[in-house]
Write a protein that holds these residues in place. Structure first.
Motif, PDB file in Angstrom:
ATOM      1  N   ASP B 195      -2.660   7.760   5.968  1.00  0.00           N
ATOM      2  CA  ASP B 195      -1.252   7.493   6.313  1.00  0.00           C
ATOM      3  C   ASP B 195      -1.146   6.459   7.435  1.00  0.00           C
ATOM      4  O   ASP B 195      -0.242   5.642   7.473  1.00  0.00           O
ATOM      5  CB  ASP B 195      -0.555   8.778   6.805  1.00  0.00           C
ATOM      6  N   TYR B 196      -2.085   6.567   8.356  1.00  0.00           N
ATOM      7  CA  TYR B 196      -2.078   5.636   9.487  1.00  0.00           C
ATOM      8  C   TYR B 196      -2.217   4.194   8.992  1.00  0.00           C
ATOM      9  O   TYR B 196      -1.488   3.301   9.418  1.00  0.00           O
ATOM     10  CB  TYR B 196      -3.216   6.001  10.449  1.00  0.00           C
ATOM     11  N   TYR B 197      -3.145   3.981   8.051  1.00  0.00           N
ATOM     12  CA  TYR B 197      -3.381   2.618   7.556  1.00  0.00           C
ATOM     13  C   TYR B 197      -2.216   2.149   6.686  1.00  0.00           C
ATOM     14  O   TYR B 197      -1.853   0.968   6.709  1.00  0.00           O
ATOM     15  CB  TYR B 197      -4.717   2.551   6.800  1.00  0.00           C
ATOM     16  N   ALA B 198      -1.616   3.093   5.956  1.00  0.00           N
ATOM     17  CA  ALA B 198      -0.439   2.730   5.153  1.00  0.00           C
ATOM     18  C   ALA B 198       0.683   2.290   6.085  1.00  0.00           C
ATOM     19  O   ALA B 198       1.421   1.334   5.800  1.00  0.00           O
ATOM     20  CB  ALA B 198      -0.006   3.905   4.296  1.00  0.00           C
ATOM     21  N   ALA B 199       0.816   2.987   7.233  1.00  0.00           N
ATOM     22  CA  ALA B 199       1.858   2.614   8.202  1.00  0.00           C
ATOM     23  C   ALA B 199       1.576   1.231   8.782  1.00  0.00           C
ATOM     24  O   ALA B 199       2.502   0.451   9.020  1.00  0.00           O
ATOM     25  CB  ALA B 199       1.932   3.654   9.307  1.00  0.00           C
ATOM     26  N   LEU B 200       0.299   0.906   8.993  1.00  0.00           N
ATOM     27  CA  LEU B 200      -0.034  -0.436   9.502  1.00  0.00           C
ATOM     28  C   LEU B 200       0.387  -1.506   8.497  1.00  0.00           C
ATOM     29  O   LEU B 200       0.876  -2.569   8.859  1.00  0.00           O
ATOM     30  CB  LEU B 200      -1.539  -0.570   9.734  1.00  0.00           C
ATOM     31  N   LEU B 201       0.182  -1.199   7.216  1.00  0.00           N
ATOM     32  CA  LEU B 201       0.540  -2.155   6.168  1.00  0.00           C
ATOM     33  C   LEU B 201       2.045  -2.164   5.914  1.00  0.00           C
ATOM     34  O   LEU B 201       2.580  -3.124   5.352  1.00  0.00           O
ATOM     35  CB  LEU B 201      -0.195  -1.809   4.864  1.00  0.00           C
ATOM     36  N   GLY B 202       2.714  -1.067   6.322  1.00  0.00           N
ATOM     37  CA  GLY B 202       4.166  -0.998   6.134  1.00  0.00           C
ATOM     38  C   GLY B 202       4.560  -0.872   4.670  1.00  0.00           C
ATOM     39  O   GLY B 202       5.683  -1.225   4.299  1.00  0.00           O
ATOM     40  N   GLN B 203       3.666  -0.374   3.848  1.00  0.00           N
ATOM     41  CA  GLN B 203       3.957  -0.247   2.413  1.00  0.00           C
ATOM     42  C   GLN B 203       3.382   1.041   1.856  1.00  0.00           C
ATOM     43  O   GLN B 203       2.241   1.384   2.157  1.00  0.00           O
ATOM     44  CB  GLN B 203       3.312  -1.402   1.642  1.00  0.00           C
ATOM     45  N   TRP B 204       4.172   1.735   1.062  1.00  0.00           N
ATOM     46  CA  TRP B 204       3.649   2.867   0.295  1.00  0.00           C
ATOM     47  C   TRP B 204       4.526   3.063  -0.925  1.00  0.00           C
ATOM     48  O   TRP B 204       5.738   3.090  -0.779  1.00  0.00           O
ATOM     49  CB  TRP B 204       3.590   4.144   1.142  1.00  0.00           C
ATOM     50  N   PRO B 205       3.995   3.168  -2.103  1.00  0.00           N
ATOM     51  CA  PRO B 205       2.581   3.061  -2.451  1.00  0.00           C
ATOM     52  C   PRO B 205       2.045   1.647  -2.273  1.00  0.00           C
ATOM     53  O   PRO B 205       2.832   0.698  -2.164  1.00  0.00           O
ATOM     54  CB  PRO B 205       2.550   3.481  -3.924  1.00  0.00           C
ATOM     55  N   ILE B 206       0.748   1.541  -2.249  1.00  0.00           N
ATOM     56  CA  ILE B 206       0.128   0.243  -2.008  1.00  0.00           C
ATOM     57  C   ILE B 206       0.210  -0.589  -3.296  1.00  0.00           C
ATOM     58  O   ILE B 206      -0.273  -0.155  -4.342  1.00  0.00           O
ATOM     59  CB  ILE B 206      -1.365   0.421  -1.614  1.00  0.00           C
TER      60      ILE B 206
END
Lengths: 340, 660
Positions: B195-206
């Motif tokens: 979740d932390y890395y998804a938050a860094l990317l600002g996107q979910w789903p990838i």
């Protein structure tokens, strides 16, 4: 003048080589020729050893036959046996096939061929079930009947391993002893290396077949894991204990990797069973003095635990659960409290 | 875990035994026991939900009740579980922060105003939380509805605190505090929550591809309010390592004054790609009041290869990227994400580590030495595993030179977006003079190297092609086989920054393995690795096999200088195929002869550990290499000298816990 090998032999046999050398002044033997000759000599000696070995066996067998301690079993089919199997194998029937067709009253067949002994027993044409033993089983039986002492059994097992016998069962006590006896300033001693070889050589040679050999595999993994406990408990120098534990940890065969070709439905459960039992053995050392306990905890929490937890996220909790139940259980009189 | 009291053992004796024993067990095992209510009961330890305040245990429910009292203007009557610490004073400030004092010691608790009966105070506290931009619009709506119904109950308050504590910013604070308190190990630096890395990317789903990601990211950014957009741009700024000026474009939706705030923030960060992002924004919005001056300052810094953000920041970035890559691979973090997203997430995280490191007093030479000795080789293996899918980017070159090259390229791209006649002359002049100077000084190679995300970018046209006529001298050199130094240099350049047309490759494919035999020592290893990298890029199995054959011949017959490079060779050799099954089979078959032929000694132990680490990266790879590992183990009987090995634990595992 260049002498070919055959010419050199002829001249030597005729006793002319010294004459020739005197005449020519110098005889030069090329390094390749010397190497080839050394190889031939070594091969001749090896063949001589084999011949002497065979002769020794023949003599022992002849003595045993003469003394009635050995007998020749039925080597061919009995008159009247006509089934298809017998017909098909009659032409090239070796002694093992012969005995499997007609066990001739033997109590056990000792056979170190994995293709045979993996079944544990066979049933001959008369419907007689005969157990199949290995050389290691013979050692065990002789030991249980006090024909061999502990040290003689260990020495015999070691000789078997050195001789290349694969899948030789590993005795936990034996692994612990050779681990403790090793000088960990340098590494494992010859006995522990032989045990290592007996585990990893069959694996590397792809002799181990899973799921058939699950029992052997699990025993190998758990025995090494239990030896890690002993290393922490009994090797005097803490640094040496840690080095031994690390070496043994690397030696534990990985159930997940080695069973990757096993398509059994229960494969995942088996992998978990093996890895959690091994983890339990490594995680449950609790009777160490303070300084040693600190080093052991650091070793486990740095090297073993994180890898185990990453690969099997519930492993550590399961181990904690089992271990706590074990620790909290009442201790009966005469029972060990170290989880062995 | 419920154990009935044993009738034959006095309960107190059992309890004492258990309490003493649990402390001797490994922390990872004992901690589970100490979290289990049944086990705690059995040990006779107090059961409850405790928190540590002022170094003492406090019952969580009582603490929250006391803080609620403080939020409502009452005194906090509170004592620690053992009664040793009494809270004698308490206060609440206007932002809803409560302070509990015991003697001269105090502890502050944020957001306590949310427990107040005063609706105005609750709104004010939530406004302050929302202003950080860390809370999504949806969650803000939910929390606003909750505080309008009254003060938050304990469960809701804890839920809000947990939610806030899961933000990337909370992770940064935690990492920073661990480094400051000298408790940071490599493990602490790399969060393991996806979740932390998804938050860094600002996107979910990838999104499945990088191009898709770029479009969706820009769309999502355009839909955010200024506070949230500002926060996203601060968080994702290092995405400027990729082309496309995402940060600059997204900043169009910020009010001008927020853009200034953003640029000032980014240029104050110590990671190089935040500085690049700052220039993207400043260049694009150079007509905003005050922005042109900022852009002037930033571009001068970006083009200066001795500038600390490029030089020290570049070195920090290389080290942090190695730590992040190695640990992420070992934890199999984001293993199911597309490779572009994995790579981007790791490098964004590495950038944030550089930012954190920039404000901490960490002795760099010691840190770099530790990284190079322990974790960088693991990162290299992780990189080689990724090379199967994406063989162009070479993370191990990350450092000041590559960072400088990428920064200059990104800045040039941003300037190129300005109409030619409007381009500030000073910038154009700076660009030309710096490139010229770098060419003269031998720094120009990395201007042409691929960026980390180039090979995922549909618009990327590949590395610059060497014209056929320029290749002829290299072919001639290979034919003559005399000038080793020159040939090595040319191959090195080719591996990093240039490409050869498929029609012109054959002389190199045939000549390189032959020529390799002329090298010795470190030159041999370097050229072999570089050759295998080229073979992987060209997907040329025959070329890789020919190089591996030379390497193996040298390995078997010597002299082979560094046995530690062996795993890199077989993994680089395996990367010349793209399919996963083929790759696994190839890795196993290439590793096997090296392991089989390996001699005894500590290097055999390192090879065993390399197999274990590769298995951690990917269990299927572990299975493919299991046989080779057994062969390596068969050779391993002589351990390193005791004096040299302070600990029996392998370096790779031990040094994950090395202090930063």
């Amino acid at each position: 003048m260049f002498l070919s090998m055959i010419a050199a032999h002829y001249l030597l046999d005729a006793g002319l080589l010294p004459e020739l050398a005197r005449y020519a002044g110098e005889l030069v033997v090329l390094p390749e020729v010397a190497e080839m000759a050394d190889r031939e000599i070594a091969a001749g000696e090896a063949a001589g050893n084999v011949r002497r070995g065979i002769e020794r066996i023949r003599l022992s067998l002849a003595d045993a036959l003469a003394a009635g301690r050995a007998r020749v079993g039925p080597s061919r089919q009995r008159r009247g046996d006509t089934d298809d199997l017998s017909k098909s194998v009659r032409g090239d029937m070796g002694p093992v096939v012969s005995v499997m067709l007609d066990s001739g009253g033997i109590e056990a067949l000792v056979c170190d061929d994995r293709g045979m002994n993996k079944y544990g027993h066979f049933t001959d044409q008369d419907g007689r079930s005969v157990p199949i033993l290995t050389s290691v089983d013979v050692l065990r039986i002789l030991h249980s009947r006090n024909a061999l002492t502990d040290s003689e059994v260990s020495a015999a097992r070691e000789r078997l391993r050195m001789g290349g016998a694969g899948l030789v069962p590993i005795d936990p006590e034996e692994v612990a002893q050779v681990t403790i006896a090793s000088n960990w300033a340098f590494g494992p001693n010859a006995e522990l290396r032989a045990i290592r070889d007996s585990v990893h050589l069959p694996l590397a040679r792809k002799v181990v077949q899973l799921p058939k050999e699950r029992l052997w595999f699990k025993m190998a993994a758990l025995t090494i894991a239990f030896a890690i406990r002993k290393a922490w408990q009994e090797i005097e120098d803490i640094t040496h204990a840690e080095r031994a534990a690390t070496y043994l940890f690397e030696m534990i065969p990985d159930a997940e990797y080695w069973s990757s070709g096993d398509e059994s439905a229960d494969r995942a459960l088996w992998v978990q069973d093996v890895s959690r039992h091994a983890l339990w053995a490594m995680a449950s050392v609790f009777d160490l003095p303070a300084e040693r306990a600190e080093r052991y905890r650091l070793w486990f929490d740095t090297l073993v635990g994180p890898i185990a937890e990453r690969r099997d996220p519930g492993a550590m909790e399961a181990v904690a659960r089992t271990l706590f139940s074990f620790l909290a259980a009442p201790i009966m009189e005469g029972e060990s409290s170290d989880g062995d | 875990m419920e154990i009935d009291p044993a009738p034959s053992v006095p309960p107190e004796e059992t309890r004492q035994f258990l309490r003493a024993t649990v402390l001797k067990l490994p922390g990872m095992v004992g901690s589970f026991m100490l979290r289990d209510t049944a086990a705690l009961n059995r040990m006779g330890l107090p059961v409850g939900d405790f928190v540590s305040v002022l170094g003492q245990r406090f019952d969580r429910a009582r603490l929250l009740a006391a803080l609620r009292d403080v939020a409502n203007g009452k005194d906090a009557g509170l004592a620690s579980e053992d009664g040793e610490v009494q809270i004698d004073r308490s206060s609440l400030d206007e932002d809803g922060v409560a302070t509990l004092m015991s003697g001269d010691k105090g502890a502050a608790f944020a957001n306590i105003g949310l427990l107040s009966d005063d609706a105005m105070l609750r709104r004010h506290v939530l406004d302050r939380i929302v202003a950080k931009g860390e809370m999504s619009e949806e969650r803000e709506g939910m929390w606003r509805a909750a505080i309008e119904m009254g003060s938050l109950d304990d469960d809701l308050f804890v839920a809000l605190e947990t939610e806030s504590g899961a933000s990337p910013e909370a992770h940064f604070r935690e990492i920073g505090s661990e480094i400051a308190s000298l408790n940071a190990s490599f493990n602490v630096l790399v969060p393991v929550e996806s979740d932390y890395y998804a938050a860094l990317l600002g996107q979910w789903p990838i999104p499945a591809t990088f191009s898709e990601f770029r479009i969706k990211w820009l769309q999502a950014a355009a839909g955010l309010n200024p506070a949230r957009l500002l926060r996203l741009l601060k968080l994702s700024a290092p995405v400027s390592m990729a082309s496309g000026r995402m940060i600059g474009v997204a900043s169009d939706h910020l009010p001008a004054e927020d853009r200034i705030v953003l640029v000032e923030f980014l240029q104050s960060c110590s990671d190089p790609f935040s500085l690049v992002a700052a220039f993207e924004v400043a260049c694009r919005h150079r007509t905003d009041p005050g922005m042109r001056d900022l852009a002037d300052t930033i571009i001068a810094r970006l083009y200066d290869r001795n500038e600390s953000t490029i030089d020290s920041g570049g070195a920090d970035f290389g080290a942090m990227a190695a730590i992040t890559s190695a640990l992420a691979a070992r934890h199999r973090l984001l293993a199911d994400w597309p490779l572009y997203a994995r790579r981007l997430a790791r490098l964004l995280h590495a950038s944030h580590l550089v930012r954190i490191l920039g404000s901490c007093a960490v002795e760099r030479p010691a840190l770099y030495a530790l990284v190079n000795r322990t974790i960088a080789p693991q990162a290299r293996l992780a990189e080689l595993c990724d090379a199967r899918e994406a063989p162009i980017w070479q993370q191990h070159y990350l450092g000041p030179a590559l960072i400088h090259g990428l920064a200059v390229r990104r800045a040039s791209e941003a300037v190129a977006m300005i109409k030619k006649r409007e381009r500030p002359k000073r910038w154009v002049k700076l660009d030309a003079s710096v490139i010229e100077q770098d060419m003269e000084d031998g720094w120009a190679l990395f201007f042409f190297a691929a960026g980390p995300l180039d090979e995922f970018d549909e618009d990327w046209t590949g590395l610059p092609l060497i014209p056929a006529e320029n290749l002829e001298p290299l072919h001639a050199l290979l034919r003559e086989g005399k000038d080793s130094e020159r040939i090595a240099e040319e191959i090195y350049k080719l591996a990093i920054a240039f490409e050869v047309d498929p029609a012109d490759r054959q002389p190199l494919i045939e000549g390189l393995p032959l020529f390799l035999r002329r090298f010795t020592g470190a030159d041999f290893a370097l050229c072999a690795e570089v050759g295998l990298q080229i073979a992987a890029r060209w997907r040329n199995v025959a070329m890789a096999d020919a190089i591996i054959e030379v390497v193996f011949d040298r390995f078997r017959n010597g002299p082979f200088e560094d046995l530690g490079t062996v795993p890199r060779f077989f993994m680089a050799g395996a990367a010349s195929v793209e399919g996963k099954e083929e790759w696994l089979e190839r890795a196993g078959s290439l590793a096997h002869p090296f392991a089989f032929t390996h001699g005894d000694g500590p290097a055999a132990g390192n090879l065993v550990r390399a197999f274990d680490i590769l298995g951690e990266f990917d269990p299927a790879l572990g299975a493919a290499l299991a046989r080779a590992k057994s062969f390596a183990l068969l050779a391993y009987g002589r351990l390193p000298k005791v004096e040299a090995a302070k600990s029996g634990a392998p370096e790779d595992a031990a040094d994950q816990n090395a202090q930063v």
